[in-house]
Design a protein around this motif. Structure first.
Motif, short mmCIF file in Angstrom:
data_model
loop_
_atom_site.label_atom_id
_atom_site.label_comp_id
_atom_site.label_asym_id
_atom_site.label_seq_id
_atom_site.Cartn_x
_atom_site.Cartn_y
_atom_site.Cartn_z
N ALA A 1 11.25 2.86 -11.22
CA ALA A 1 12.68 2.52 -11.20
C ALA A 1 13.45 3.49 -10.32
O ALA A 1 14.38 3.09 -9.60
N GLU A 2 13.07 4.77 -10.35
CA GLU A 2 13.74 5.76 -9.51
C GLU A 2 13.45 5.50 -8.03
O GLU A 2 14.36 5.59 -7.18
N LYS B 1 0.83 -1.21 0.00
CA LYS B 1 0.00 0.00 0.00
C LYS B 1 0.87 1.26 0.00
O LYS B 1 0.63 2.20 -0.77
N GLY B 2 1.88 1.28 0.86
CA GLY B 2 2.77 2.44 0.93
C GLY B 2 3.56 2.64 -0.35
O GLY B 2 3.72 3.77 -0.83
N GLY B 3 4.03 1.55 -0.93
CA GLY B 3 4.76 1.65 -2.19
C GLY B 3 3.89 2.20 -3.30
O GLY B 3 4.34 3.03 -4.11
N ALA B 4 2.62 1.76 -3.37
CA ALA B 4 1.70 2.26 -4.38
C ALA B 4 1.45 3.75 -4.20
O ALA B 4 1.42 4.52 -5.18
N GLU B 5 1.29 4.20 -2.96
CA GLU B 5 1.07 5.63 -2.71
C GLU B 5 2.29 6.46 -3.11
O GLU B 5 2.17 7.57 -3.60
N MET B 6 3.48 5.90 -2.90
CA MET B 6 4.70 6.60 -3.32
C MET B 6 4.70 6.83 -4.83
O MET B 6 5.07 7.91 -5.31
N VAL C 1 15.72 2.79 -2.59
CA VAL C 1 15.76 1.75 -1.56
C VAL C 1 16.99 0.87 -1.69
O VAL C 1 17.42 0.22 -0.74
N THR C 2 17.57 0.86 -2.89
CA THR C 2 18.58 -0.12 -3.23
C THR C 2 20.00 0.43 -3.03
O THR C 2 20.56 1.09 -3.90
N SER C 3 20.57 0.14 -1.88
CA SER C 3 21.94 0.60 -1.56
C SER C 3 22.97 -0.34 -2.20
O SER C 3 22.73 -1.55 -2.32
N PRO C 4 24.13 0.18 -2.58
CA PRO C 4 25.18 -0.66 -3.15
C PRO C 4 25.59 -1.78 -2.19
O PRO C 4 25.87 -1.54 -1.02
N GLY C 5 25.54 -3.01 -2.70
CA GLY C 5 25.97 -4.15 -1.89
C GLY C 5 25.06 -4.47 -0.73
O GLY C 5 25.43 -5.25 0.16
N GLY C 6 23.84 -3.92 -0.73
CA GLY C 6 22.94 -4.10 0.41
C GLY C 6 21.97 -5.26 0.26
O GLY C 6 22.04 -6.07 -0.66
N THR C 7 21.03 -5.29 1.20
CA THR C 7 20.05 -6.39 1.24
C THR C 7 19.07 -6.32 0.08
O THR C 7 18.70 -7.35 -0.51
N THR C 8 18.65 -5.10 -0.26
CA THR C 8 17.61 -4.96 -1.29
C THR C 8 18.10 -5.40 -2.66
O THR C 8 17.39 -6.11 -3.38
#
Length: 267
Positions: free
Chosen positions: A222-223, A208-213, A228-235
């Protein structure tokens, strides 16, 4: 102005209550037809005593200026045949998946006008997305009425008639795909040690939150993903796994299959 609603399933009831809750029409100006009317547990007739409820589609349509057809595609032709003789000079609003405007117009009086609308089930909680397809010669007051009705339980967008099968597949069938994703996310949470209710709440609110964003920020998904996507991170590790599993391809194939089925229903 008089309105008839034929079909009081989930969507028909949602449309009816959206109209009443937003004071678009008075209850006494609405007739609603459904075979369930005669059932002892049909609660709407007690909740809205001013509405003319009936099990006879022709009776509901007789005095109407606008008619909303909220019946399943499988019985759509039968309903059109029933109301054909009474459809002259009326605006017919169809929410049936796959049924083309041209087909509906051919089944009705030559003087009737047809609007196609594709709502979706989040309308039941006031978060619907309805795509509207108008004929070019439709009067402005008629366009405004249809827009007002479907804005009563969510957002609206205008599309061309030839885009309606794609709309049906994307936003009409899309909620089912979203529910599968929510279920899968929550299953993953349970696998990693969360209890079911916690995992489900986290998954649903995240969607729900992602859709509102997406809707409010007006940024490309994509932006937002990159935020959310940090270099070498979990995402990015999770995104890489989704890409390896063909996640995008699977979603595209699902929507394409639904669109093809919508086209079949219209033949």
């Amino acid at each position: 102005m008089k309105l008839a609603i034929i079909g009081l399933g989930n969507m028909g009831q949602t449309i009816l209550e959206g109209i009443l809750n937003n004071n678009i029409l008075a209850a006494e100006d609405i007739a609603a037809a459904d075979k369930k009317f005669a059932a002892a547990d049909f609660a709407l007739k007690n909740k809205y005593p001013e509405i003319h409820f009936t099990s006879d589609n022709k009776e509901a349509v007789f005095e109407a200026d606008y008619v909303i057809l909220a019946v399943k595609p499988q019985i759509f032709s039968q309903v059109l045949e029933e109301i054909k003789a009474l459809s002259a000079d009326k605006l017919i609003i169809s929410i049936a998946a796959g049924i083309k405007r041209e087909f509906i117009e051919a089944k009705l009086s030559q003087n009737s006008r047809v609007v196609r609308v594709m709502p979706n089930t989040p309308a039941l909680v006031g978060e619907g997305m309805s795509a509207l397809s108008f004929a070019d010669d439709l009067a402005e007051k008629e366009r405004l009425f249809v827009k007002k009705v479907f804005k009563a339980f969510g957002r609206i967008i205008e599309v061309k008639e030839e885009q309606m099968d794609a709309v049906t597949a994307l936003s009409g069938s899309g909620p089912a795909f979203v529910y599968l994703f929510i279920e899968a996310l929550s299953d993953a949470g349970v696998l990693k040690g969360l209890d079911r209710q916690t995992a489900l709440k986290l998954a649903a609110q995240t969607l729900k939150g992602g859709a509102e964003m997406v809707l409010e920020s007006q940024k490309h998904p994509a932006e937002l993903k990159d935020m959310v996507t940090s270099p070498g991170g979990t995402t990015i590790a999770g995104v890489a796994s989704l890409e390896e599993s063909g996640f995008r391809s699977a979603v595209i194939k699902a929507v394409s299959a639904a669109a093809e089925r919508s086209e079949e229903l219209g033949k």
